[in-house]
Design an enzyme around this catalytic site. Structure first.
Site, PDB file in Angstrom:
ATOM      1  N   GLY A  13       0.832  -1.198   0.000  1.00 44.65           N
ATOM      2  CA  GLY A  13       0.000   0.000   0.000  1.00 44.65           C
ATOM      3  C   GLY A  13       0.867   1.248   0.000  1.00 44.65           C
ATOM      4  CE1 TYR A 150      -8.755   0.321   9.580  1.00 44.35           C
ATOM      5  CE2 TYR A 150      -9.313   1.742  11.420  1.00 44.35           C
ATOM      6  CZ  TYR A 150      -8.434   1.360  10.437  1.00 44.35           C
ATOM      7  OH  TYR A 150      -7.232   2.002  10.295  1.00 44.35           O
TER       8      TYR A 150
END
Ligand code: NAP
Length: 249
Positions: A13, A150
């Site tokens: 990422g 999350y």
């Protein structure tokens, strides 16, 4: 400083936000950097930004076959890794009542399962003395509404980091976690909120930070580089929280 001259680092990422800033910080200190992401344009832009020292490879952090292919691509470049920043991750903030199985699977596949098997696939390509840094989140430690999936995914990956830290020490690999609080990155534009809701959420979050501001990606990058370098050789299996005091005060 040139702490990473002749060193090779992987940042998953690494095309945006914290990952890109960390890749840039590694390059600034002499490292050869491999960055990953899914979007071809973002990969090309990151490669152009980071320059000759960078290799940009498409890899979906939520796919185990991509994880294996990434390890093979690194080997095909004839590279061994001195540091890995497992950073690719997604945050889908959703009320408990609206969470469905797809959201759960996407979040856990990307933030937990993918991270775990990526590290497993990379093991043969980690130099002795390598450092692995995993991007957690303070959401694992606070009860922020709408963050249940999350937060649970980040708690899971923080737990994995601790266990793997013990398991990989004999292999000469250190594992640690950075857990940022609110950091200014493009992630906030991906939460699925309109501009008004986004601004209200940002103001609400900022009001909970004792330091009174969001952090910067560069501030997270500085800690990742510290954990990735031999100067932190005695730091093992721990988590460094970078949140302006949000979860602490
Ligand atoms: P960002 O600006 O949205 O960057 C996310 C990066 O991860 C991008 O390069 C993105 O590229 C990549 N990515 C996302 N899903 C991916 C996938 N399935 N496969 C490969 N790459 C993927 O977000 P950020 O704020 O820098 O977040 C980075 C990490 O920091 C995440 O793990 C996040 O949970 C953590 N974090 C952020 C904050 C914050 O406040 N910003 C706080 C705590 C923790 P593509 O979309 O092209 O794949």
């Amino acid at each position: 400083m040139n702490r990473f001259k002749q060193k090779t680092v992987l940042v998953t990422g690494g095309t945006s936000g914290i990952g890109l800033a960390t890749a840039q910080a590694f390059v600034n200190e002499g490292a050869r950097v491999i960055v990953t992401g899914r979007d071809a344009d973002a990969l090309a832009t990151a490669k152009a930004t980071l320059g000759q020292q960078a290799i940009a490879l498409r890899s979906d952090a939520g796919s185990i076959s991509d994880a294996k292919e990434l390890a093979q691509a690194i080997a095909a470049h004839g590279l061994m890794l001195d540091a890995v920043f497992i950073n690719a991750g997604i945050a889908k903030l959703t009320p408990f009542t609206d969470v469905d199985e797809d959201l759960w699977d996407l979040s856990f596949n990307t933030n937990v399962k993918g991270a775990y098997f990526q590290l497993q696939a990379l093991l043969p390509y980690l130099n002795n003395g390598a450092s692995v840094v995993i991007n957690g989140s303070i959401n694992a430690h606070i009860g922020m509404p709408n963050s249940s999936v999350y937060a649970a995914s980040k708690a899971a990956v923080i737990s994995l980091a601790k266990t793997l830290s013990a398991e990989l020490l004999p292999r000469g690999v250190r594992v640690n976690v950075v857990s940022p609080g609110p950091i200014h990155t493009p992630l906030y534009g991906k939460l699925g909120m309109d501009q008004t809701a986004l601004q209200a959420t940002a103001a609400h979050i900022q009001a909970q930070v004792p330091l009174g501001r969001f952090g910067t990606s560069e501030e997270v990058a500085a800690t990742v580089l510290h954990l990735a370098s031999p100067e932190s050789a005695f730091i093992v299996g721990t988590e460094i929280i970078i949140d302006g005091g949000m979860s602490q005060l």
